[in-house]
Write an enzyme that holds these catalytic residues in place. Structure first.
Site, short mmCIF file in Angstrom:
data_model
loop_
_atom_site.label_atom_id
_atom_site.label_comp_id
_atom_site.label_asym_id
_atom_site.label_seq_id
_atom_site.Cartn_x
_atom_site.Cartn_y
_atom_site.Cartn_z
N GLU A 29 8.08 10.04 7.18
CA GLU A 29 7.38 10.41 8.41
C GLU A 29 8.20 10.07 9.65
O GLU A 29 8.20 10.81 10.63
CB GLU A 29 6.02 9.72 8.46
CG GLU A 29 5.08 10.31 7.42
CD GLU A 29 3.83 9.47 7.18
OE1 GLU A 29 2.83 9.73 7.84
OE2 GLU A 29 3.87 8.55 6.34
N ASN A 89 5.49 3.60 15.94
CA ASN A 89 4.19 3.81 15.31
C ASN A 89 3.34 2.59 15.66
O ASN A 89 3.46 1.54 15.04
CB ASN A 89 4.38 3.96 13.80
CG ASN A 89 3.09 4.22 13.06
OD1 ASN A 89 2.01 4.17 13.66
ND2 ASN A 89 3.18 4.49 11.78
N HIS A 92 -2.28 12.69 8.19
CA HIS A 92 -1.03 12.63 7.43
C HIS A 92 -0.22 13.92 7.61
O HIS A 92 0.60 14.27 6.76
CB HIS A 92 -1.26 12.47 5.91
CG HIS A 92 -1.84 11.16 5.49
ND1 HIS A 92 -2.70 11.04 4.41
CD2 HIS A 92 -1.67 9.91 5.97
CE1 HIS A 92 -3.04 9.77 4.25
NE2 HIS A 92 -2.42 9.06 5.19
N ARG A 145 -11.00 3.38 0.97
CA ARG A 145 -11.98 4.35 1.48
C ARG A 145 -12.61 5.13 0.33
O ARG A 145 -11.93 5.46 -0.64
CB ARG A 145 -11.32 5.35 2.44
CG ARG A 145 -10.76 4.74 3.69
CD ARG A 145 -10.33 5.82 4.67
NE ARG A 145 -9.51 5.25 5.72
CZ ARG A 145 -8.23 5.56 5.93
NH1 ARG A 145 -7.63 6.47 5.17
NH2 ARG A 145 -7.57 4.99 6.90
N ARG A 163 4.18 8.25 17.12
CA ARG A 163 3.16 8.79 16.23
C ARG A 163 1.82 8.66 16.93
O ARG A 163 1.44 7.57 17.36
CB ARG A 163 3.13 8.00 14.92
CG ARG A 163 2.00 8.45 14.03
CD ARG A 163 1.89 7.58 12.82
NE ARG A 163 0.82 8.09 11.97
CZ ARG A 163 -0.01 7.31 11.29
NH1 ARG A 163 0.11 6.00 11.34
NH2 ARG A 163 -0.96 7.83 10.54
#
Ligand code: AMP
Length: 403
Positions: A387, A10, A183, A244, A94
């Protein structure tokens, strides 16, 4: 010797997270992280899991991703898990943005690389870093299959009614503006694991997945297929997140430009890095926010309330989108650990069959578990996301098919 190991990478702009797994039993062999690549004080933390050995750390400058991956390869080799091993079947990467082009994990070739590059305008922060990771790994092991697993892929099943913004169609299409969602690897994994927890197949259940980490997103999953998700063209849309804003009137941006005199980049930074929980109360860690609330801090309480209000709105919206809901699943750092968030998000929703059992909600654990009262109409679950395992599994399945 059969090759059964998968290395998952990743790659961020200044970091690389990695895990080496053996897919015979989905066992982790080593995990690690390289941080602050390109700076003087880079750090590599490597944890071997086969030998029971302690974590090892390297500090000092690591110039670029190539140097970072070489250092990772050295650490793995020191544990007898080197990248030159015949047991390594593939490397799974990823990749954040696959646009509309990539609906599934994909074996990487030059054409795939060019397409990921073409998507940079819609993922300017993420795709370049992902590409650097892929190019470096390919240079290290050119003979090995490399697979891209896209954050957006799970959401490509969204109907046009959910995926399109209500703006001029020609303008939207010219700039590839639509709701892609992110996601996706987590939403796929958690919705499937939730079905399993209920003793059902993914096609038999409708699940609302709440991925609440520092970034946060919700999805409506109907019979294993995503039909709506809260992030959009970029990860900025939707829930209130650590830093965010999530949803707001787009006219706030014009106002900040015209009246506030702010530049595009300043507003980008404001909304992505200085908003959400941190903008509202100065902290983005839910543990700290809860601690402050317990001390009577009003700003922290308001930030929490705004976070919960938005979350509740999405639960209601996705309930309506799905019509019938079998389970609500909480996952990621906040979703897995913050019992007060789970309780507050579902408070007052008994009319929808949604409730949390206080005792079950207070239990901590690493395994998927139910927190709804016995006999509840809708199951409420805490399902730790994984993940890396999902990327490794998708990579291994794909490579197995191609052999
Ligand atoms: P993630 O992005 O999934 O790694 O989630 C990171 C976030 O999870 C942190 O910023 C915290 O807000 C939250 N978090 C992690 N551990 C806990 C905990 N024990 N209790 C509450 N929140 C937590």
């Amino acid at each position: 010797m059969t090759a059964t190991r998968v290395l998952v990478l990743n790659s961020g702009s200044s970091s690389v997270k990695y895990q080496l797994l053996d897919m015979r039993d989905s066992r982790r062999l080593a995990v690690g992280l390289v941080e602050r690549i390109g700076e003087e004080n880079s750090r590599l933390k490597h944890t071997p899991l086969t030998t029971g050995g302690a974590s090892r750390e390297r500090t000092g400058p690591i110039a670029d991703h190539e140097a970072a991956l070489k250092a990772v390869a050295e650490e793995l080799a020191a544990d007898g898990l080197g990248l030159d091993s015949a047991e390594l079947a593939a490397i799974g990467h990823r990749v954040v943005h696959g646009g509309q082009s990539f609906t599934e994990p994909t074996v990487i070739d030059d054409t795939v690389l060019a397409e990921i590059e073409r998507l940079i305008p819609v993922a300017p922060l993420h795709n370049p870093a992902n590409l650097t990771g892929i190019r470096t790994a390919r240079a290290l092991r050119p003979d090995l299959p490399q697979v891209a697993v896209f954050d957006t892929a799970f959401h490509t099943t969204m109907p046009e009614s959910a995926a399109r913004y209500a703006i001029d169609v020609e303008t939207a299409d010219a700039h590839r503006i639509r709701r892609y969602g992110f996601h996706g690897t987590s939403h796929a994994y958690v919705s499937r694991a939730t079905a399993e927890l209920l003793g059902k197949g993914p096609s038999e259940v409708n699940v609302i997945v709440l991925h609440l980490g520092n970034g946060a997103s919700a999805s409506a999953v109907e019979g294993g297929r995503c039909v709506d998700t809260s992030m959009g063209l970029t990860p900025l849309e939707g829930l209130v997140m650590g830093t965010r804003s999530g949803d707001m009137d787009p006219a706030v941006i014009f106002h900040l430009m015209r009246v506030g005199g702010m530049s595009t980049d300043e507003i980008d930074t404001l909304l992505n890095k200085k908003s959400g929980l941190i903008g509202l109360c100065g902290d983005n860690d839910m543990r700290e926010i809860r601690r402050r609330i317990d001390e009577g801090d009003e700003r922290a309480k308001l930030a929490f309330d705004i976070y919960i209000h938005r979350l509740k709105k999405y639960i209601g919206a996705y309930y309506a989108v799905l019509g019938r809901v079998d389970a609500v699943a909480f996952t990621a750092g906040v979703g897995e650990n913050a019992a007060p968030v789970r309780e507050a998000a579902l408070a007052g929703l008994a009319g929808l069959g949604l409730a949390v059992d206080g005792d079950l909600n207070a239990v901590r654990g690493d395994e998927p578990r139910l927190i709804s009262p016995a006999g509840a109409r809708v199951a409420v679950a805490v399902v730790p996301t994984d993940e890396e395992l999902e990327i490794a599994a998708q990579t291994y399945t794909l490579v197995g098919k191609n052999i």
